[in-house]
Design an enzyme around this catalytic site. Structure first.
Site, PDB file in Angstrom:
ATOM      1  N   THR A 350       1.152  -1.430   0.198  1.00 42.37           N
ATOM      2  CA  THR A 350      -0.353   0.188   0.365  1.00 42.37           C
ATOM      3  C   THR A 350       0.642   0.920  -0.305  1.00 42.37           C
ATOM      4  OG1 THR A 350      -1.600  -0.772   1.271  1.00 42.37           O
ATOM      5  CG2 THR A 350      -1.869   1.600   1.524  1.00 42.37           C
ATOM      6  N   GLY A 433      -0.905  -3.473   5.235  1.00 42.34           N
ATOM      7  CA  GLY A 433      -1.902  -5.184   5.371  1.00 42.34           C
ATOM      8  C   GLY A 433      -3.033  -4.765   6.740  1.00 42.34           C
TER       9      GLY A 433
END
Length: 530
Positions: A350, A433
């Site tokens: 991410t 995550g």
């Protein structure tokens, strides 16, 4: 105060504006956008678009996006949920018929309709200042002319060579010469450059309708996917009301479910029941944080889902009664054994971006393709990496997060924002995550409970409970005597497979009119301002 004899970095400080990202090119882009007259929203989107090119394993336009925005320094925080839904034709029976008990990663079933471009275009239209083409221009230039591979980018890329080799387009674009590019090599993505040019010129419709959408749909259909052009054309994110909790006199804002931000607030609520004292990395403090996380994540995996499809008990999750009950279960003499069973999806890739501009518009922005390189499936003509966010669904009958048609999965990516006394105080976020909810609570506690500066808090060694009883992953920098004491209490430690998470944050000093920022040393990025 930082110990200058330790090989760490100082916080960044500036007067006018600041950006913190996990890649230097993205941070520099954000500053250039603001120097050219753009605001924090322009800068955040531009930085994210650049990272979709230069950090292709971490994020992409084929993923999802969430954002928190505090306009003009106020505490009136706006939240946007840019997570995509499953195809309308996809049901749990599709998996039952194939004997599947989980969603396969490199399969069309893992690909929900990407929500990022919808989020970018909507947020820019409502809150941006520069023309959208100007915002995407730096990313287009990197994709077309090339970018140098950074060290962490190379490391993560090299770990996914087998995945990328399994898809013809992924192998052609991302394994030039049959391997991951090395540090300092130049890589280009001409197909993605063309796609970004279309989006820059035509806006949202260039992604969700026409040739780009046709490319994604036809490729997914060729693999057995149930995606349709209508699924893409009807995709929409939404503005949502943030969920909040008060912690040590500050208000912490998160996006509501289907994201897990509410679990970060639950952890903070549990931590607020304990006095913060002594060493922030002491056995007692880590014991409390580990147990608070295990308890909160058990609640997460039992209850969190798409609120449009399931009844998510938001008030109960944020209630004093639940925090009191869970805090009372923590026994500093020994690790808890009797926890509800919970399985935690493992994913780590991410990008998170913090930006504050001259007018003190503050943006907390996060964009993800879930696992590194997502599903590993790449649309052949548009060059779009398709995420695997569908793996966050459960296939268990009766579970609120069970996969179903036009449904959003439990989402791990969570931007955060802190306010106090009617003003925005700090956009912040943590990548990694399922670590993210713990990471939010850990960072906020270290700053607000222990008075650490942002970089000190981010640099601290990290631990993370796993889904296996009292098992805990720990970075190698955790003190050996601390680990031994926690093992005596019943925890079992193993080395973390990867550095745990990543973070960025910017804090506003209203009294002095200055900004302080920090960026994750576990990544390639930096915080800079002017």
């Amino acid at each position: 105060m930082r110990n200058f004899e330790k090989p760490t970095r100082s916080v960044a400080v500036s007067r006018h504006a600041m950006a913190a990202t996990s890649h230097p090119s993205a941070t520099l882009t954000a500053l250039q956008i603001m120097e050219a007259g753009g605001n924090a929203m322009d800068a955040a989107i531009a930085a994210c678009a650049v990272q979709c090119v230069v950090e292709p394993g971490s994020t992409g336009i084929g993923g999802d996006c969430f954002a928190l925005y505090a306009p003009n320094g106020s505490d009136k925080v706006i939240a946007y949920n840019g997570s995509g839904r499953t195809p309308a034709a996809l049901t749990a029976d599709w998996f039952n018929q194939r004997g599947l008990t989980e969603v396969p990663r490199q399969s069309p079933a893992a690909v929900t309709i990407p929500g990022a471009i919808d989020a970018w275009t909507r947020l820019h239209a409502d809150h941006g200042h520069l023309p959208f083409a100007d915002v995407l221009a730096p990313a287009i230039q990197f994709a077309e002319e090339g970018y140098a591979i950074a060290p962490r980018v190379h490391r993560d890329w090299a770990l996914e060579q087998e995945l990328l080799a399994a898809d013809a387009t992924a192998a052609r674009i991302f394994l030039p010469g049959g391997r991951a590019p090395k540090i300092g090599e130049v890589h280009r993505q001409p197909e993605l450059a063309d796609t970004l040019k279309r989006i820059a010129a035509e806006g949202r419709g260039a992604f969700y309708e026409g040739p780009v959408a046709e490319d994604m749909v036809s490729y997914l259909n060729s693999l057995g996917g149930l995606h349709t052009m209508e699924d893409f054309a009807s995709a929409r994110g939404e503005y949502v009301t943030p969920v909040t909790t008060d912690f040590r006199g500050y208000t912490i804002h998160e996006c509501p479910p289907n994201g897990q931000g509410i679990i970060a607030l639950l952890i903070l609520n549990i931590l607020s029941r304990f006095e913060a004292k002594g060493d922030p990395q002491s056995p007692d403090r880590l014991h409390i944080e580990i147990e608070a996380t295990r308890l909160a994540y058990a609640a997460r995996d039992a209850w969190l889902a798409d609120p449009d499809k399931s009844d998510v008990p938001v008030d109960e999750l944020l209630s004093d009664a639940l925090a009191d009950r869970l805090a009372a279960m923590i026994d500093l003499r020994q690790a808890l054994v009797d926890l509800p069973s919970f399985d935690m999806p493992r994913h780590r890739d991410t990008v998170y971006i913090s930006v504050v501009d001259r007018d003190r518009n503050a943006v907390s922005f996060i964009n993800s393709i879930f696992d590194s390189f997502g599903s590993g499936l790449v649309a052949p003509r548009s060059g779009i990496i398709l995420h695997n966010r569908g793996q966050s669904f459960s296939l268990k009958p009766g579970h609120p997060n069970r996969i179903g048609p036009s449904k959003r999965p439990l989402h791990t990516i969570i931007p955060g924002m802190v306010t106090r006394n009617g003003r925005v105080e700090m956009p912040f976020g943590v990548m990694g995550g399922y670590y993210q909810a713990l990471g939010h609570a850990h960072a906020i506690s270290k700053v607000l409970d222990y008075g650490m500066d942002l970089q000190e808090a981010i640099d601290l060694p990290r631990v993370m409970p796993t889904s296996h009883g009292t098992a805990v992953e720990a970075e190698h920098t955790i003190d050996g005597s601390t680990k031994a004491e926690l093992e005596r209490r019943g925890f079992t430690f193993s080395p973390a497979e990867d550095p745990l998470g990543g973070a960025q944050a910017i804090r506003i000093d209203w009294e002095n009119g200055t900004l302080t920022g920090a960026s994750e040393a576990r990544k390639d990025g930096i915080a800079l301002g002017f």
